[in-house]
Design a protein around this motif. Structure first.
Motif, PDB file in Angstrom:
ATOM      1  N   ASP A  10       0.866  -1.179   0.000  1.00 32.35           N
ATOM      2  CA  ASP A  10       0.000   0.000   0.000  1.00 32.35           C
ATOM      3  C   ASP A  10       0.902   1.229   0.000  1.00 32.35           C
ATOM      4  OD1 ASP A  10       0.846   0.444   2.616  1.00 32.35           O
ATOM      5  OD2 ASP A  10      -1.023  -0.244   3.537  1.00 32.35           O
ATOM      6  N   THR A  12       1.546   3.422   2.520  1.00 33.09           N
ATOM      7  CA  THR A  12       1.684   3.965   3.880  1.00 33.09           C
ATOM      8  C   THR A  12       3.119   3.937   4.403  1.00 33.09           C
ATOM      9  OG1 THR A  12       1.221   1.807   4.901  1.00 33.09           O
ATOM     10  CG2 THR A  12      -0.662   3.258   4.448  1.00 33.09           C
ATOM     11  N   HIS A  15       4.383   6.891   6.317  1.00 35.08           N
ATOM     12  CA  HIS A  15       3.695   7.080   7.593  1.00 35.08           C
ATOM     13  C   HIS A  15       4.185   6.065   8.626  1.00 35.08           C
ATOM     14  CE1 HIS A  15       0.994   9.918   5.679  1.00 35.08           C
ATOM     15  NE2 HIS A  15       0.826   9.048   4.710  1.00 35.08           N
ATOM     16  N   GLU A  16       4.493   4.858   8.167  1.00 34.50           N
ATOM     17  CA  GLU A  16       5.055   3.852   9.064  1.00 34.50           C
ATOM     18  C   GLU A  16       6.428   4.297   9.562  1.00 34.50           C
ATOM     19  OE1 GLU A  16       3.285  -0.325   7.347  1.00 34.50           O
ATOM     20  OE2 GLU A  16       4.728   0.757   6.106  1.00 34.50           O
ATOM     21  N   ARG A  74      -3.659  -5.375  10.149  1.00 31.65           N
ATOM     22  CA  ARG A  74      -4.063  -4.028   9.773  1.00 31.65           C
ATOM     23  C   ARG A  74      -5.539  -4.071   9.361  1.00 31.65           C
ATOM     24  NH1 ARG A  74      -0.052  -0.297   6.573  1.00 31.65           N
ATOM     25  NH2 ARG A  74       1.017  -0.745   8.537  1.00 31.65           N
ATOM     26  N   GLN A 291      -8.287   7.735   2.575  1.00 38.24           N
ATOM     27  CA  GLN A 291      -6.871   8.030   2.807  1.00 38.24           C
ATOM     28  C   GLN A 291      -6.584   8.137   4.305  1.00 38.24           C
ATOM     29  OE1 GLN A 291      -4.286   8.156   0.533  1.00 38.24           O
ATOM     30  NE2 GLN A 291      -5.888   7.273  -0.777  1.00 38.24           N
ATOM     31  N   PHE A 294      -6.370   4.663   5.917  1.00 42.17           N
ATOM     32  CA  PHE A 294      -5.101   4.003   5.635  1.00 42.17           C
ATOM     33  C   PHE A 294      -4.001   4.507   6.575  1.00 42.17           C
ATOM     34  CE2 PHE A 294      -6.419   2.528   1.313  1.00 42.17           C
ATOM     35  CZ  PHE A 294      -5.991   1.227   1.454  1.00 42.17           C
ATOM     36  N   ILE A 295      -3.934   5.810   6.723  1.00 40.28           N
ATOM     37  CA  ILE A 295      -2.901   6.396   7.570  1.00 40.28           C
ATOM     38  C   ILE A 295      -3.107   5.988   9.017  1.00 40.28           C
ATOM     39  CG2 ILE A 295      -1.980   8.570   8.462  1.00 40.28           C
ATOM     40  CD1 ILE A 295      -2.684   9.785   5.672  1.00 40.28           C
ATOM     41  N   ALA A 298      -1.995   2.375   9.658  1.00 38.73           N
ATOM     42  CA  ALA A 298      -0.543   2.234   9.787  1.00 38.73           C
ATOM     43  C   ALA A 298      -0.067   2.738  11.141  1.00 38.73           C
ATOM     44  CB  ALA A 298       0.144   3.005   8.661  1.00 38.73           C
TER      45      ALA A 298
END
Length: 328
Positions: A10, A12, A15-16, A74, A291, A294-295, A298
């Motif tokens: 994906d 992310t 962000h991870e 997740r 969006q 998803f963030i 993570a």
């Protein structure tokens, strides 16, 4: 340094990395997309932690991941792991319980409102059949006169109830793990599973998929319907008998279905019977999607991992903590 392998792709990663830095975690994060058992074994054989959604974590797979210290889902659901075997080997399994609750609640509200005002069907009539007729659906009802049945009463159904208050329907719910008093605090009547099907005009499934819920929503329950209700499923396809659902939609026990999930996460769309029905709307498991979701997913994964590493097991959202608590 912990080796963390994410088993799917994906957008992310940045962000991870940000969360790893903020939480001061000594982690080597690698993305190794895996679909089959063999791919999971090969790609995660040296992992201390895996991040997963739908990948097959069978007993066979878990036996060949000797370094594994925790599994991070997740997702809210965690039905793709052999949890009984994970318990046997004292393997903690974590999920993220709140990351897409807003999106899924909004999906269900959108489904109810879309059907209640027949937006999709009027659009089809106008654009495809060139019919301009406001009396095409004389059975249309004011939403405040109807009953919404919620199958399950966790975080998402509670958000749905809050949103429905603006429209005024009666709301009833089935959940053997939630007390009548807890439901009453939301203005919801606690009912049996059978009563939920008997009384509902809209029936929305919010069940997790496990051995007890697999195909729980079956022919016996569909036979109990009295109002030709609309069935909505944004949970897991496996909680429904699809053969029974198909028959209920063709014999009038259900008037409509709005489905975000099917039994398979990779369905054969050319041969899927439910796609042939005009009274069925299907979306490709997107109720969770945004969006922001998803963030958050993570971020929540790594917050849970940090809590686990710091010994804060309750905050780590370990779903099998009671089964392995003496060993973690």
């Amino acid at each position: 340094m912990l080796k963390v392998v994410r088993l799917f792709e994906d957008d992310t990663f940045q962000h991870e990395e940000k969360m790893i830095k903020e939480l001061d975690l000594a982690i080597d994060l690698q993305v190794r997309p895996s679909v089959t058992e063999a791919e999971v074994i090969e790609n995660a054989k040296d992992a201390d932690v895996i991040i997963t959604v739908y990948e097959p974590l069978t007993e066979n797979v878990l036996k060949q991941l000797p370094n594994l210290k925790i599994v991070l889902f997740r997702s809210i659901g965690f039905n793709t792991i052999d949890l009984e075997y994970a318990n046997q080997i004292n393997l903690p399994v974590s999920h993220i319980s709140r990351y897409c609750t807003d999106e899924v609640a909004n999906y269900v509200i959108a489904a109810i409102l879309m059907h209640n005002r027949r937006l999709h069907d009027f659009n089809q009539a106008v654009k495809q059949d060139h019919v301009w007729d406001y009396e095409m659906f004389p059975d249309m009802r004011r939403l405040s006169s109807l009953t919404v049945s919620l199958i399950g009463f966790g975080n998402i159904p509670r958000l749905i109830v809050e949103r429905l208050k603006s429209f005024g329907p009666k709301v009833i719910a089935y959940d053997p793990f939630v007390t009548q008093e807890a439901m009453a605090a939301y203005g919801v009547e606690k009912v049996s599973l059978e009563e939920a099907f008997q009384q509902g005009d809209y029936i929305s499934s919010h069940l997790p998929l496990n051995a007890k819920t697999e195909k729980l929503l079956d022919e016996k329950l569909f036979n109990l319907t009295t109002k030709a209700p609309i069935f909505i499923n944004s949970s897991r396809g496996g909680v429904v008998s699809e053969d029974a659902l198909y028959h209920a939609l063709t014999n009038g026990q259900l008037s409509y279905a709005i489905l975000d999930v099917l039994t398979s996460e990779d369905p054969d769309l050319k041969n899927e019977k439910l796609l042939t029905l005009s009274n069925t709307i299907l979306t490709p498991h997107i109720a969770f999607y945004s969006q922001e979701a998803f963030i958050q997913g993570a971020e929540d994964n790594f917050k849970n991992l940090a809590n686990f590493l710091n010994g804060k097991y309750k905050e780590a959202e370990i779903v099998n903590a009671s089964a392995i608590e003496k060993n973690i």
